[in-house]
Write a protein that holds these residues in place. Structure first.
Motif, PDB file in Angstrom:
ATOM      1  N   TRP A 198      21.398   6.608   0.118  1.00 55.97           N
ATOM      2  CA  TRP A 198      19.766   5.212   0.191  1.00 55.97           C
ATOM      3  C   TRP A 198      20.604   3.815  -0.002  1.00 55.97           C
ATOM      4  CZ3 TRP A 198      14.708   5.225  -0.257  1.00 55.97           C
ATOM      5  CH2 TRP A 198      13.925   6.846   0.108  1.00 55.97           C
ATOM      6  N   LEU A 273      -0.481  -5.441   1.686  1.00 56.78           N
ATOM      7  CA  LEU A 273      -1.345  -4.789   0.957  1.00 56.78           C
ATOM      8  C   LEU A 273      -2.448  -4.665   1.896  1.00 56.78           C
ATOM      9  CD1 LEU A 273      -1.126  -6.330  -2.539  1.00 56.78           C
ATOM     10  CD2 LEU A 273       0.353  -4.186  -1.366  1.00 56.78           C
ATOM     11  N   LYS A 274      -2.343  -4.099   3.146  1.00 55.53           N
ATOM     12  CA  LYS A 274      -4.009  -3.964   3.677  1.00 55.53           C
ATOM     13  C   LYS A 274      -3.349  -2.493   4.159  1.00 55.53           C
ATOM     14  CE  LYS A 274      -6.910  -5.642   7.037  1.00 55.53           C
ATOM     15  NZ  LYS A 274      -6.348  -6.826   8.334  1.00 55.53           N
ATOM     16  N   GLY A 275      -4.325  -1.614   4.665  1.00 55.61           N
ATOM     17  CA  GLY A 275      -4.280  -0.394   4.715  1.00 55.61           C
ATOM     18  C   GLY A 275      -3.124   0.472   4.688  1.00 55.61           C
ATOM     19  N   ARG A 282       7.599  -0.126   5.272  1.00 60.60           N
ATOM     20  CA  ARG A 282       8.892  -0.205   4.526  1.00 60.60           C
ATOM     21  C   ARG A 282       9.542   1.278   5.050  1.00 60.60           C
ATOM     22  NH1 ARG A 282      11.493  -1.676  -0.345  1.00 60.60           N
ATOM     23  NH2 ARG A 282       9.381  -2.535  -1.818  1.00 60.60           N
ATOM     24  N   ARG A 580       5.734  12.470   3.929  1.00 65.59           N
ATOM     25  CA  ARG A 580       4.897  11.066   3.558  1.00 65.59           C
ATOM     26  C   ARG A 580       3.404  11.435   3.596  1.00 65.59           C
ATOM     27  NH1 ARG A 580      10.365   8.214   5.287  1.00 65.59           N
ATOM     28  NH2 ARG A 580      11.857   8.602   3.548  1.00 65.59           N
ATOM     29  N   ALA A 583       2.228  13.341   2.023  1.00 61.62           N
ATOM     30  CA  ALA A 583       1.206  12.986   0.578  1.00 61.62           C
ATOM     31  C   ALA A 583       0.049  11.991   0.928  1.00 61.62           C
ATOM     32  CB  ALA A 583       1.823  12.240   0.245  1.00 61.62           C
ATOM     33  N   ILE A 587      -4.005  12.049  -0.671  1.00 64.68           N
ATOM     34  CA  ILE A 587      -5.041  10.706  -1.312  1.00 64.68           C
ATOM     35  C   ILE A 587      -5.943  10.806  -0.264  1.00 64.68           C
ATOM     36  CG2 ILE A 587      -3.084  10.557  -2.605  1.00 64.68           C
ATOM     37  CD1 ILE A 587      -2.480   7.924  -1.036  1.00 64.68           C
TER      38      ILE A 587
ATOM     39  N   LEU B 109       4.884   8.085  -2.307  1.00 66.59           N
ATOM     40  CA  LEU B 109       5.784   8.017  -1.171  1.00 66.59           C
ATOM     41  C   LEU B 109       7.568   7.126  -2.062  1.00 66.59           C
ATOM     42  CD1 LEU B 109       3.081   6.889   0.665  1.00 66.59           C
ATOM     43  CD2 LEU B 109       4.728   8.270   1.260  1.00 66.59           C
ATOM     44  N   THR B 111       9.765   5.906   0.658  1.00 67.86           N
ATOM     45  CA  THR B 111      10.101   4.444   0.560  1.00 67.86           C
ATOM     46  C   THR B 111       9.407   3.430  -0.201  1.00 67.86           C
ATOM     47  OG1 THR B 111       8.451   5.011   1.758  1.00 67.86           O
ATOM     48  CG2 THR B 111      10.932   4.994   3.037  1.00 67.86           C
ATOM     49  N   LEU B 112       8.567   3.638  -0.885  1.00 70.92           N
ATOM     50  CA  LEU B 112       8.275   2.274  -1.313  1.00 70.92           C
ATOM     51  C   LEU B 112       8.014   2.307  -2.952  1.00 70.92           C
ATOM     52  CD1 LEU B 112       3.969   2.939  -0.118  1.00 70.92           C
ATOM     53  CD2 LEU B 112       5.683   1.713   1.000  1.00 70.92           C
ATOM     54  N   THR B 113       7.851   0.683  -3.658  1.00 68.76           N
ATOM     55  CA  THR B 113       8.089   1.046  -5.646  1.00 68.76           C
ATOM     56  C   THR B 113       7.179   2.160  -6.382  1.00 68.76           C
ATOM     57  OG1 THR B 113       6.997  -1.248  -4.555  1.00 68.76           O
ATOM     58  CG2 THR B 113       9.116  -1.587  -4.867  1.00 68.76           C
ATOM     59  N   TYR B 115       4.837  -0.062  -8.016  1.00 66.64           N
ATOM     60  CA  TYR B 115       3.838  -0.770  -7.518  1.00 66.64           C
ATOM     61  C   TYR B 115       2.730  -0.681  -6.292  1.00 66.64           C
ATOM     62  CZ  TYR B 115       1.036  -4.861  -6.731  1.00 66.64           C
ATOM     63  OH  TYR B 115       0.428  -6.303  -6.788  1.00 66.64           O
ATOM     64  N   GLU B 116       4.071  -0.594  -5.017  1.00 70.86           N
ATOM     65  CA  GLU B 116       3.265  -0.639  -4.136  1.00 70.86           C
ATOM     66  C   GLU B 116       2.512   1.064  -3.749  1.00 70.86           C
ATOM     67  OE1 GLU B 116       6.895  -2.836  -1.742  1.00 70.86           O
ATOM     68  OE2 GLU B 116       7.138  -0.537  -1.682  1.00 70.86           O
ATOM     69  N   ALA B 119      -0.302   0.452  -5.328  1.00 64.93           N
ATOM     70  CA  ALA B 119      -0.934  -0.427  -4.697  1.00 64.93           C
ATOM     71  C   ALA B 119      -1.936   0.698  -3.528  1.00 64.93           C
ATOM     72  CB  ALA B 119      -1.296  -1.330  -3.867  1.00 64.93           C
ATOM     73  N   LEU B 120      -0.991   1.606  -2.794  1.00 66.70           N
ATOM     74  CA  LEU B 120      -1.638   2.866  -1.544  1.00 66.70           C
ATOM     75  C   LEU B 120      -3.218   2.912  -1.622  1.00 66.70           C
ATOM     76  CD1 LEU B 120      -0.374   3.091   0.638  1.00 66.70           C
ATOM     77  CD2 LEU B 120       0.385   5.147  -0.043  1.00 66.70           C
ATOM     78  N   ALA B 121      -3.327   3.170  -2.945  1.00 73.31           N
ATOM     79  CA  ALA B 121      -4.581   3.965  -3.096  1.00 73.31           C
ATOM     80  C   ALA B 121      -5.588   2.565  -3.160  1.00 73.31           C
ATOM     81  CB  ALA B 121      -4.929   4.730  -4.220  1.00 73.31           C
ATOM     82  N   THR B 123      -5.007  -0.524  -1.062  1.00 72.27           N
ATOM     83  CA  THR B 123      -5.413  -0.686  -0.110  1.00 72.27           C
ATOM     84  C   THR B 123      -6.008   0.207   1.464  1.00 72.27           C
ATOM     85  OG1 THR B 123      -2.993   0.300   0.213  1.00 72.27           O
ATOM     86  CG2 THR B 123      -2.693  -1.677  -0.515  1.00 72.27           C
ATOM     87  N   PHE B 152      12.238   2.231  -7.297  1.00 69.06           N
ATOM     88  CA  PHE B 152      11.859   3.124  -6.310  1.00 69.06           C
ATOM     89  C   PHE B 152      11.622   4.284  -7.159  1.00 69.06           C
ATOM     90  CE2 PHE B 152      13.048   0.004  -3.276  1.00 69.06           C
ATOM     91  CZ  PHE B 152      12.661   0.305  -2.281  1.00 69.06           C
TER      92      PHE B 152
END
Lengths: 678, 266
Positions: A198, A273-275, A282, A580, A583, A587, B109, B111-113, B115-116, B119-121, B123, B152
């Motif tokens: 990582w 924080l969009k889409g 990332r 990923r 996943a 959702i 995911l 690669t995301l924290t 929080y992210e 939040a994804l659900a 965004t 992470f």
């Protein structure tokens, strides 16, 4: 045998997975064959002697370039192979747990490598042979040689060479793969797809500092080039620093970019924080973070590729233009002392009479002719040549020419004669090199006086001319001092020239003149040289074709290499990230959105190195333009457009292939997950 | 069949209605009936468990309800809309807006924290950053993961990961939360914490959760358990006012009744 069967099945499976790998191999083989098969192309052209010689040179130079090219392609194949193996470690682990030994796995891998090699070699050769057909016609057209007979062009020599070169590369691959397998532990193979490494995102301050340093490096390099001009930049010491700063700047740019961009975007929440933006950013930052070295390499390769294409084609145009300058007439015979004859032994020859002697009276070949004699006065003119930051004194050997002879030449060329007021001289020096030209102008501007035959002459206004006064290929133009006619009496002749404009049909005249040349050399006891317009133009065309081809060859190989590195990197990243995407789909992310995120990633991943390389190239081409125009005015615009077209096709092609490949992976993964593996 | 639990006062609306659903796999030669005309309903604010042996059809049922798979016949109504007649393009939107998912392997995911990930659900629903921030922090507080939001997934424990995944499922306030073996990859302490979290989600945020499990301990945290055998509803047990311990014993009895390979309970 079982391992062969497995190998075959694996290759079939991988054929779909790794289109880009096969495409690259095939393109590589295709380009390699096509350019090495150039000699065979003369089959469709007239087998004239000069063409034969030109093609020999072609083959030699392409051969040297090909060694370099094969090293690049070899490294590229090793790189791509590493990804293939890495992707399949788990599969090998499964073979091992099933009780296969490493020898058997190596055999499967050998079988695969051989199959892949044979397949791409065959496809590449087939493509290369077909490409050669079109290229032969193009070559003939570019060299302005008529296509005599359309026939199948094939070079067994190039075929063998291609097979041997790529055979060696695949051989190395075999050794590499066998070594790889023998060194791996079973546990590592089985859990190869579990990511354990990582990368820690660097601190913002650190990224910003490094980013600023990279911009400073690049800014300094650009600034030096743009403000210093050619003279300063081409000075070897400063060029070295510019290149160093450019490379280091590029490296640091990509090293810090992802951390920097990520932080910047994270601050602007409305974008982040969009889409799927957060996900895409990332993904990209983790990719760039681990691949900044290869992205730097790709950027620099693209830069080299663009510059090679642009400058090479510009140079090629300027060569042919420059050579065409050397054809004011249809032909020029000239005589001078042979190199083994003593100085001053030359007493002049009567060329028209000598020609008549060997059975070629001027009236039978020439519509116009002119005899001109140059005289020896033991004069040299000191020129201070400033080039590449160095100043050098150059003594230009000067011959004398009567004003009436000079004006006769001008008239034959269709130019107005010049007038020379008493006590003045004029200089004619056809030199193309800008620095030499500058030095001559400076010399003339200093209004020096020259003593000729005991009379002192001074430079008047309008003293310096740069007319090419004879047909000459090697551009070894001599300085000529034009003086009043009476001043040459009593001086020793240095050389004689006979300029001809042919009678129609010109081809017949050309061949008669060519036949006369050896006869004349035997007849006269002096050195006789002959250059004809046709020869010079053919040479000019073929030289410019050669330069253009070498540039295109190298440019395309570099381009393929960089695009393939990106495509393979992106696709392997994509297949690592399939879970990923799975996943995300679970959702409730739509396919359209997923495809858009793949597109964005591929676009940024392909766009970043290209964008920086493009900026580099604007600077690089600016230098190249100055170099080329120092040689002669070559149009960089035309070659830039061509380069853009090549980039669009090759780079754009890889871009699309990568995007489609990524989408296909996603669809397959979806189909597999729907089939239900529970 | 035991009668459905009814709280005093108003009757809660039915959130999920599964009507005579059949799911066939395979072709003409080897037809498999994964679901064989199953019917049941789940009311708002219920925490329902689905149990059954391997191959009983419980995963197929969940896949059909979650719109990942389509039923061969029968109707599935979620919040009043019939998902069996929806177009593919509407299904993704429906999944995004009305369903929350919790998986055995988290499906965070990497690669995301934290929080992210949560939040994804939101965004992908194009919510405003301010609303996202508020809701993520609120749901994290309920699940006790406020401290790991900046981490992470690989820096979290299994229990924390599953709670982050649960937060992601619940943050959009979906009509129905579907959990597939959510405790399968957790140690018993983390599993207990997670299940208590589920209970508080149902009580505090009026979430409706449908959980597939083969673990009786996990199931004992539910309000009601549906037992499935051979693609049909075999039995159901309602907790009512009984303690978790006696509910657990009840579940064990049914499992032994189910017999056969249902003994794969850990």
């Amino acid at each position: 045998m079982m391992s062969i069967e497995l190998a075959l099945r694996n290759v079939r499976k991988n054929l779909r997975e790794y289109t880009v790998y096969f495409l690259t191999l095939t393109f590589g083989v295709c380009v390699f064959y096509s350019f090495n098969a150039i000699e065979s192309q003369q089959a469709i052209m007239g087998a004239s002697a000069s063409n034969g010689r030109v093609f020999k040179e072609f083959t030699q130079i392409i051969g040297i370039v090909s060694v370099f090219v094969s090293i690049i392609l070899g490294l590229l194949i090793l790189y791509a192979n590493r990804f293939l193996i890495r992707r399949r470690k788990k599969e090998f682990g499964v073979y091992l747990t099933l009780g296969m030994n490493r020898g058997q796995i190596s055999r499967i891998l050998i079988g695969e490598t051989v199959l892949v090699g044979l397949f791409s070699l065959a496809a590449g050769l087939a493509l290369g042979v077909s490409l050669s057909q079109g290229m032969a016609v193009l070559t003939a057209k570019l060299m302005k040689v008529p296509v005599e007979r359309l026939q199948f062009v094939f070079s067994a020599q190039s075929l063998i060479k291609t097979v041997v070169y790529f055979g060696v590369v695949f051989g190395l691959l075999l050794v590499f793969n066998a070594f790889m397998i023998s060194r791996q532990k079973l546990i590592d193979l089985l859990y190869a797809d579990r990511r354990s490494e990582w990368f820690k995102t660097p601190k913002l301050a650190q990224s910003v500092v490094v980013f600023v340093i990279s911009l400073v490096c690049l800014g300094w390099a650009y600034g030096t080039v743009l403000t210093g001009g050619t003279a300063k930049v081409l000075d070897s010491a400063s060029l070295r620093y510019v290149i160093l700063a450019g490379v280091v700047g590029t490296f640091l740019f990509f090293f810090s970019l992802s951390g920097f961009l990520l932080k910047v975007f994270q601050q602007t929440k409305s974008v982040y924080l969009k889409g799927l933006n957060a996900f895409v950013l990332r993904q990209l930052s983790s990719k760039i973070n681990t691949a900044y070295v290869s992205i730097t390499m790709v950027c620099l390769m693209l830069f080299v590729s663009i510059c090679t294409l642009c400058a090479g084609l510009g140079l090629s145009t300027s060569i042919s233009q420059e050579l065409r300058r050397g054809t004011p007439f249809d032909a020029t015979f000239s005589t001078a002392a042979r190199s083994n004859q003593a100085e001053g032994s030359y007493s002049g020859v009567d060329l028209p009479a000598a020609l008549a002697q060997i059975g070629l009276p001027l009236g039978s070949v020439a519509s116009q002719s002119l005899v001109v004699r140059y005289y020896e006065a033991g004069l040299t003119v000191p020129l201070m040549v400033r080039e590449n930051g160095f100043e050098q004194r150059h003594e230009a050997k000067t011959y004398l020419l009567k004003l009436s002879d000079y004006n006769a030449v001008l008239r034959l060329m269709g130019q107005a004669p010049i007038a020379l007021s008493p006590g003045h001289y004029a200089i004619n020096y056809a030199v193309a090199n800008a620095a030499m030209k500058r030095a001559t102008q400076e010399y003339v501007d200093s209004r020096p006086t020259i003593a000729v035959n005991g009379v002192t002459l001074s430079a008047g206004p309008d003293t310096f001319h740069d007319n090419v006064m004879e047909v000459l290929q090697n551009q070894d133009y001599k300085m000529t001092l034009v003086v009043p006619d009476h001043l040459v009496t009593g001086l020793a002749p240095a050389r004689d020239a006979l300029h001809l404009n042919y009678l129609d049909p010109k081809d017949r005249s050309e061949s008669l003149v060519q036949q006369a040349h050896p006869l004349l050399r035997a007849e006269l006891k002096v050195d006789v040289s002959l250059w004809t317009r046709q020869e010079v133009e053919a040479f000019g065309n073929s030289t410019s074709v050669l330069v253009a081809y070498v540039a295109i060859y190298l440019g395309i190989v570099f381009l393929i290499a960089s695009a393939a590195v990106l495509a393979i990197g992106q696709l392997s990243e994509m297949s690592d990230s399939l879970s990923r995407y799975g996943a995300l789909r679970k959702i409730g992310v739509e396919d359209k959105m997923l495809n858009r995120s793949i597109f964005a990633q591929v676009l940024v991943y392909f766009g970043l190195p290209m964008a920086l390389a493009a900026v580099h190239s604007v600077i690089g081409v600016a230098i190249a333009e100055q170099v080329v125009s120092a040689f002669d005015k070559g149009s960089v615009l035309g070659s830039s457009l061509f380069t853009a077209a090549v980039l669009l096709i090759v780079y754009g092609g890889y871009f699309l292939a990568t995007y489609q490949g990524g989408k296909a992976m996603l669809r397959r993964q979806y189909a597999q997950s729907r089939r239900g593996v529970d | 069949m035991t009668s459905q639990q009814m709280p005093e006062g108003a009757v809660p609306p039915v959130i999920l209605e599964v009507q005579d659903v059949v799911k066939l796999y395979g072709g003409k030669g080897n037809l498999t009936k994964a679901l064989n005309g199953i019917s049941f309903a789940v009311a708002a604010g219920e925490f329902v468990g689905i149990m059954g042996a391997s191959g009983s059809g419980k995963t197929t049922l969940l896949n059909c309800i979650s719109t990942i798979d389509t039923a061969t016949s029968g109707r599935i109504l979620i919040g009043g809309s019939d998902i069996t007649s929806m177009k593919q393009s509407d299904l993704s939107r429906f999944r995004r807006e009305s369903l929350g998912f919790i998986f055995q392997d988290f499906n965070l995911l990497d690669t995301l924290t934290g929080y992210e990930n949560i939040a994804l659900a939101l965004t992908i629903l194009r919510r405003s950053p301010r609303e996202i921030d508020r809701r993520v922090k609120a749901v994290a507080a309920v699940l006790g993961i406020s401290q790991v939001l900046k981490k992470f997934p690989y820096q979290m424990s299994g229990g924390q990961r599953q709670r982050v995944a649960s937060a992601r499922a619940i943050v959009t306030e979906p009509t129905l939360v579907l959990a597939d073996e959510p405790t399968g990859a957790l140690d018993s302490k983390s599993a207990k914490e997670l299940l208590e979290n589920f209970q508080s989600l149902v009580r505090q945020r009026a979430a409706t959760i449908l959980m597939v499990t083969h673990d009786a301990f996990s199931a004992s945290h539910c309000d009601r358990i549906l037992f499935i055998r051979d693609g049909q509803l075999f039995h159901q047990v309602v907790r009512g006012g009984s303690s978790r311990k006696s509910f657990f014993d009840q579940i064990m009895q049914v499992i032994s009744l189910l017999g056969g390979d249902a003994n794969d309970v850990d």
